[in-house]
Scaffold this motif. Structure first.
Motif, PDB file in Angstrom:
ATOM      1  N   GLN A  56       0.566  -1.032  -0.088  1.00  0.00           N
ATOM      2  CA  GLN A  56       0.021   0.061  -0.089  1.00  0.00           C
ATOM      3  C   GLN A  56       0.682   1.154   0.022  1.00  0.00           C
ATOM      4  N   GLY A  57       1.949   1.170  -0.533  1.00  0.00           N
ATOM      5  CA  GLY A  57       2.891   2.231  -0.669  1.00  0.00           C
ATOM      6  C   GLY A  57       3.700   2.627   0.381  1.00  0.00           C
ATOM      7  N   LYS A  58       3.793   1.719   1.556  1.00  0.00           N
ATOM      8  CA  LYS A  58       4.542   1.913   2.858  1.00  0.00           C
ATOM      9  C   LYS A  58       5.658   0.720   2.638  1.00  0.00           C
ATOM     10  N   VAL A  59       6.748   1.087   3.536  1.00  0.00           N
ATOM     11  CA  VAL A  59       7.775  -0.051   4.025  1.00  0.00           C
ATOM     12  C   VAL A  59       7.531  -0.100   5.493  1.00  0.00           C
ATOM     13  N   VAL A  60       7.213  -1.266   5.819  1.00  0.00           N
ATOM     14  CA  VAL A  60       7.393  -1.681   7.492  1.00  0.00           C
ATOM     15  C   VAL A  60       8.672  -2.271   7.581  1.00  0.00           C
TER      16      VAL A  60
END
Length: 153
Positions: A56-60
């Motif tokens: 969703q366009g994020k890096v965790v």
């Protein structure tokens, strides 16, 4: 109309481009320059750093202090149903050593970075305080959303 399609597709292009090793390294460097570790955290190189795109366009990420290999020479006991204990057998000691070696091999060593296919495959611990740092980064906005020590029981 063409401009709107290109603009909407831009975050997908950024994530897809960051899927190549050199782009992943550049993104890792960008994230690590942008974060400030919480009070109580160790220096960044003390952690094995694990990253994944969330889709969703994020890096965790989870940054973990690697568990130390404990020596089985320190003693091994098996708890019994009556709350007493007995020394481990040689077979139980071998099984524990094998399990410990397997766990050590699966950890990201301190100072190293690993990218994972999914946030579900990131290593984690329960509780642990600053033994684990949780990071969330918005790739499109190029901004850190969260950097927190894990909870404590």
């Amino acid at each position: 109309m063409k401009l709107n399609i290109l603009f909407i597709g831009l975050p997908m292009v950024l994530c897809a481009a960051a899927d190549r090793p050199s782009e992943r390294q550049a993104l890792t460097d960008e994230i690590e320059r942008a974060i400030t570790l919480p009070d109580g955290a160790q220096p960044l190189n003390a952690y094995g750093r694990n990253y994944a795109f969330d889709g969703q366009g994020k890096v965790v990420a989870t940054y973990l202090i690697p568990l130390l290999n404990t020596s089985l020479d320190e003693g091994c006991e098996v708890m019994l149903d009556n709350f007493e204990s007995r020394p481990c057998t040689q077979n139980e000691i071998r099984e524990l050593a094998d399990a410990g070696a397997s766990m050590a091999a699966s950890q990201t060593p301190a100072g190293e970075v690993r990218w994972h296919d999914s946030p579900k495959s990131l290593h984690f611990i329960n509780d642990g305080g600053c033994t684990q740092i949780n990071v969330e980064y918005d790739v499109t906005a190029r901004r850190v959303l969260a950097v927190e020590c894990n909870g404590e029981a």
